[in-house]
Motif scaffolding. Structure first.
Motif, PDB file in Angstrom:
ATOM      1  N   ILE A 135       0.855  -1.221   0.015  1.00 42.98           N
ATOM      2  CA  ILE A 135      -0.001  -0.082   0.131  1.00 42.98           C
ATOM      3  C   ILE A 135       0.896   1.217  -0.121  1.00 42.98           C
ATOM      4  O   ILE A 135       0.576   2.152  -0.560  1.00 42.98           O
ATOM      5  N   ARG A 136       2.210   1.212   0.553  1.00 41.21           N
ATOM      6  CA  ARG A 136       2.911   2.447   0.906  1.00 41.21           C
ATOM      7  C   ARG A 136       3.519   2.684  -0.494  1.00 41.21           C
ATOM      8  O   ARG A 136       3.820   3.786  -0.839  1.00 41.21           O
ATOM      9  N   VAL A 137       3.614   1.549  -1.435  1.00 36.14           N
ATOM     10  CA  VAL A 137       4.314   1.829  -2.764  1.00 36.14           C
ATOM     11  C   VAL A 137       3.138   2.414  -3.830  1.00 36.14           C
ATOM     12  O   VAL A 137       3.525   2.675  -4.813  1.00 36.14           O
ATOM     13  N   GLY A 138       2.163   2.391  -3.319  1.00 35.36           N
ATOM     14  CA  GLY A 138       0.954   3.032  -4.413  1.00 35.36           C
ATOM     15  C   GLY A 138       0.171   2.014  -4.811  1.00 35.36           C
ATOM     16  O   GLY A 138      -0.822   2.182  -5.937  1.00 35.36           O
ATOM     17  N   MET A 139       0.125   0.764  -4.604  1.00 35.90           N
ATOM     18  CA  MET A 139      -0.603  -0.501  -5.263  1.00 35.90           C
ATOM     19  C   MET A 139      -1.781  -0.070  -4.789  1.00 35.90           C
ATOM     20  O   MET A 139      -2.164   0.084  -3.826  1.00 35.90           O
ATOM     21  N   ALA A 140      -3.037  -0.428  -5.610  1.00 38.27           N
ATOM     22  CA  ALA A 140      -4.303  -0.576  -5.267  1.00 38.27           C
ATOM     23  C   ALA A 140      -4.643  -1.568  -4.426  1.00 38.27           C
ATOM     24  O   ALA A 140      -3.857  -2.768  -4.312  1.00 38.27           O
ATOM     25  N   LEU A 141      -5.560  -1.771  -3.823  1.00 35.06           N
ATOM     26  CA  LEU A 141      -6.136  -2.575  -2.653  1.00 35.06           C
ATOM     27  C   LEU A 141      -6.229  -4.115  -3.356  1.00 35.06           C
ATOM     28  O   LEU A 141      -5.640  -5.032  -2.745  1.00 35.06           O
ATOM     29  N   PRO A 142      -6.805  -4.373  -4.201  1.00 34.26           N
ATOM     30  CA  PRO A 142      -6.943  -5.529  -5.037  1.00 34.26           C
ATOM     31  C   PRO A 142      -5.773  -6.173  -5.541  1.00 34.26           C
ATOM     32  O   PRO A 142      -5.578  -7.172  -5.304  1.00 34.26           O
ATOM     33  N   ASP A 143      -4.796  -5.122  -5.957  1.00 36.65           N
ATOM     34  CA  ASP A 143      -3.586  -5.647  -6.607  1.00 36.65           C
ATOM     35  C   ASP A 143      -2.637  -6.137  -5.458  1.00 36.65           C
ATOM     36  O   ASP A 143      -1.784  -6.977  -5.337  1.00 36.65           O
ATOM     37  N   ALA A 144      -2.934  -5.187  -4.233  1.00 33.47           N
ATOM     38  CA  ALA A 144      -2.006  -5.531  -3.180  1.00 33.47           C
ATOM     39  C   ALA A 144      -2.169  -6.886  -2.384  1.00 33.47           C
ATOM     40  O   ALA A 144      -1.320  -7.762  -2.157  1.00 33.47           O
ATOM     41  N   VAL A 145      -3.613  -7.138  -2.645  1.00 34.20           N
ATOM     42  CA  VAL A 145      -3.976  -8.575  -1.847  1.00 34.20           C
ATOM     43  C   VAL A 145      -3.674  -9.805  -2.985  1.00 34.20           C
ATOM     44  O   VAL A 145      -3.256 -10.777  -2.425  1.00 34.20           O
ATOM     45  N   ALA A 146      -3.853  -9.643  -4.244  1.00 32.82           N
ATOM     46  CA  ALA A 146      -3.703 -10.408  -5.302  1.00 32.82           C
ATOM     47  C   ALA A 146      -1.815 -10.835  -5.300  1.00 32.82           C
ATOM     48  O   ALA A 146      -1.333 -11.913  -5.600  1.00 32.82           O
ATOM     49  N   ALA A 147      -1.444  -9.700  -5.022  1.00 36.22           N
ATOM     50  CA  ALA A 147       0.308  -9.900  -4.980  1.00 36.22           C
ATOM     51  C   ALA A 147       0.840 -10.833  -3.747  1.00 36.22           C
ATOM     52  O   ALA A 147       1.878 -11.260  -4.106  1.00 36.22           O
ATOM     53  N   LEU A 148      -0.230 -10.967  -2.868  1.00 36.23           N
ATOM     54  CA  LEU A 148       0.152 -11.955  -1.667  1.00 36.23           C
ATOM     55  C   LEU A 148       0.571 -13.523  -2.438  1.00 36.23           C
ATOM     56  O   LEU A 148       1.091 -14.109  -1.579  1.00 36.23           O
ATOM     57  N   ALA A 149      -0.197 -13.696  -3.501  1.00 39.71           N
ATOM     58  CA  ALA A 149      -0.104 -15.015  -4.211  1.00 39.71           C
ATOM     59  C   ALA A 149       1.310 -15.186  -4.438  1.00 39.71           C
ATOM     60  O   ALA A 149       1.833 -16.551  -4.538  1.00 39.71           O
ATOM     61  N   GLU A 150       2.340 -14.171  -4.628  1.00 42.81           N
ATOM     62  CA  GLU A 150       3.637 -14.631  -4.751  1.00 42.81           C
ATOM     63  C   GLU A 150       4.626 -14.396  -3.372  1.00 42.81           C
ATOM     64  O   GLU A 150       5.744 -14.895  -3.360  1.00 42.81           O
ATOM     65  N   SER A 151       4.269 -13.523  -2.478  1.00 45.67           N
ATOM     66  CA  SER A 151       4.843 -12.878  -1.424  1.00 45.67           C
ATOM     67  C   SER A 151       4.520 -13.643  -0.097  1.00 45.67           C
ATOM     68  O   SER A 151       5.332 -13.484   0.791  1.00 45.67           O
ATOM     69  N   ALA A 152       3.352 -14.119   0.106  1.00 48.43           N
ATOM     70  CA  ALA A 152       2.638 -14.568   1.320  1.00 48.43           C
ATOM     71  C   ALA A 152       3.592 -15.845   1.499  1.00 48.43           C
ATOM     72  O   ALA A 152       4.151 -16.529   0.561  1.00 48.43           O
ATOM     73  N   PRO A 153       3.527 -16.145   2.980  1.00 48.63           N
ATOM     74  CA  PRO A 153       4.010 -17.527   3.214  1.00 48.63           C
ATOM     75  C   PRO A 153       3.362 -18.670   2.266  1.00 48.63           C
ATOM     76  O   PRO A 153       2.072 -18.598   1.941  1.00 48.63           O
ATOM     77  N   ALA A 154       3.785 -19.894   2.030  1.00 43.51           N
ATOM     78  CA  ALA A 154       3.572 -20.888   0.940  1.00 43.51           C
ATOM     79  C   ALA A 154       2.268 -21.328   1.061  1.00 43.51           C
ATOM     80  O   ALA A 154       1.316 -21.555   0.383  1.00 43.51           O
ATOM     81  N   PRO A 155       1.799 -21.734   2.637  1.00 47.98           N
ATOM     82  CA  PRO A 155       0.501 -22.387   2.876  1.00 47.98           C
ATOM     83  C   PRO A 155      -0.600 -21.510   2.426  1.00 47.98           C
ATOM     84  O   PRO A 155      -2.008 -21.951   2.056  1.00 47.98           O
ATOM     85  N   LEU A 156      -0.471 -20.122   2.321  1.00 48.74           N
ATOM     86  CA  LEU A 156      -1.546 -19.204   2.230  1.00 48.74           C
ATOM     87  C   LEU A 156      -1.689 -18.809   0.821  1.00 48.74           C
ATOM     88  O   LEU A 156      -2.715 -18.193   0.291  1.00 48.74           O
ATOM     89  N   ARG A 157      -0.644 -19.190  -0.234  1.00 50.54           N
ATOM     90  CA  ARG A 157      -0.778 -18.474  -1.379  1.00 50.54           C
ATOM     91  C   ARG A 157      -1.746 -19.089  -2.310  1.00 50.54           C
ATOM     92  O   ARG A 157      -2.065 -18.391  -3.501  1.00 50.54           O
ATOM     93  N   PRO A 158      -1.984 -20.161  -2.526  1.00 51.72           N
ATOM     94  CA  PRO A 158      -3.179 -20.713  -3.400  1.00 51.72           C
ATOM     95  C   PRO A 158      -4.421 -19.825  -3.104  1.00 51.72           C
ATOM     96  O   PRO A 158      -5.105 -19.559  -3.927  1.00 51.72           O
ATOM     97  N   ALA A 159      -4.817 -19.551  -1.867  1.00 45.75           N
ATOM     98  CA  ALA A 159      -5.874 -18.877  -1.611  1.00 45.75           C
ATOM     99  C   ALA A 159      -6.016 -17.452  -2.259  1.00 45.75           C
ATOM    100  O   ALA A 159      -6.890 -16.805  -2.641  1.00 45.75           O
ATOM    101  N   PHE A 160      -4.971 -16.798  -1.982  1.00 44.10           N
ATOM    102  CA  PHE A 160      -4.562 -15.522  -2.637  1.00 44.10           C
ATOM    103  C   PHE A 160      -4.499 -15.610  -4.108  1.00 44.10           C
ATOM    104  O   PHE A 160      -4.931 -14.661  -4.733  1.00 44.10           O
ATOM    105  N   ALA A 161      -4.105 -16.639  -4.538  1.00 40.73           N
ATOM    106  CA  ALA A 161      -3.963 -16.709  -6.253  1.00 40.73           C
ATOM    107  C   ALA A 161      -5.502 -16.690  -6.651  1.00 40.73           C
ATOM    108  O   ALA A 161      -5.744 -16.322  -7.690  1.00 40.73           O
ATOM    109  N   ALA A 162      -6.377 -17.566  -5.916  1.00 44.82           N
ATOM    110  CA  ALA A 162      -7.588 -17.860  -6.517  1.00 44.82           C
ATOM    111  C   ALA A 162      -8.252 -16.623  -6.163  1.00 44.82           C
ATOM    112  O   ALA A 162      -9.173 -16.026  -7.195  1.00 44.82           O
TER     113      ALA A 162
END
Length: 283
Positions: free
Chosen positions: A118-145
């Motif tokens: 959010i501090r680098v200016g990403m929109a909320l949907p894009d910030a949440v969707a980006a967690l599919a690549e940066s979040a801990p591995a067990p949580l990535r499939p849900a954020f990718a979906a």
């Protein structure tokens, strides 16, 4: 020789049931859900009901067969079969508790990643969707979906609700409700709110871990108190005179009564040492 034949029979039953217990692959025609359908499935520990039932029946039959061959006591075989019947469910629940405990420590990192995006200016949907690549591995499939749903429909609220259902976690509910409110009413304090939420979640997880460590002796005492008498019983029935004694009506009454008392005492000890799980208030 009788024990060997019993073990061979149990192995044969297990091999006969193996096509249903461990299928080679999922049917090609089965649709793949975009989001997990339940908390256990989102944790990767939910098995099809058929597999759990067959595994429970197989474990119960094997345990009862071995107990019958060793002791010749119908009551002892019945208790052993009941214990084997519940083993797969107990294993799944224990694994679920371990994964929930591990997941509880992941949410502060998720909040920090959202703050950085959010501090680098990403929109909320894009910030949440980006967690599919940066979040801990067990949580990535849900954020990718979630990202696929947002890009397909362009609607944040339904995708956020689906993500909450997939994660099925109180902290995830709080994070998503915070993001939904910020998207609806706006504001410049979202990063501060997420940082505060991250600090509170981290402090709560540390306090809970300390309490669980101090109360671990209660669970250990419950397990020891429940298992020790049955270990002694197994040693007794291995002797011919012990097997004959427990094959009588009085011996059967002792075994059944001991099983009932062990279950009640074990459940009571676990209830004493149990910490309440956080509830989901935002579903």
């Amino acid at each position: 020789m009788t024990i060997v034949l019993g073990v061979v029979l149990a192995a044969g039953l297990l091999l006969a049931l193996s096509p249903w217990l461990w299928p080679a692959h999922a049917p090609l025609s089965a649709p793949r859900p975009s989001l997990p359908a339940s908390p256990l499935q989102s944790l990767g520990v939910e098995a099809p009901t058929r597999v759990v039932v067959l595994a429970s029946v197989a474990a119960g039959l094997v345990a009862a067969s071995v107990a019958w061959l060793v002791s010749g006591s119908a009551a002892f075989a019945l208790v052993a079969g009941a214990a084997g019947l519940t083993t797969p469910v107990v294993v799944l629940r224990a694994r679920r508790r371990r994964l929930l405990k591990a997941r509880r420590a992941m949410w502060p990192d998720v909040c920090d990643l959202l703050v950085a995006s959010i501090r680098v200016g990403m929109a909320l949907p894009d910030a949440v969707a980006a967690l599919a690549e940066s979040a801990p591995a067990p949580l990535r499939p849900a954020f990718a979906a979630f990202g696929r749903d947002v890009h397909a429909t362009g609607r944040f609220d339904p995708a956020a609700q689906g993500l909450k259902n997939a994660l099925a976690d109180p902290v995830a509910d709080r994070i998503m409700e915070t993001l939904r409110m910020a998207r609806e009413v706006g504001g410049t304090e979202l990063a501060v709110v997420l940082r505060t939420l991250s600090s509170s979640v981290r402090a709560e997880a540390a306090l809970r871990a300390e309490v669980e460590a101090r109360q671990s002796w209660i669970r250990g005492a419950a397990v020891l108190g429940a298992v020790a008498p049955w270990v002694i019983l197994c040693m007794l029935v291995l002797r011919p005179e012990g097997a004959q004694a427990y094959a009588t009506a009085e011996g059967a009454a002792v075994i059944i009564g001991g099983a009932v008392v062990s279950v009640i005492a074990f459940r009571a000890m676990l209830q004493i040492g149990r910490l309440p799980e956080p509830r989901r208030w935002f579903r």
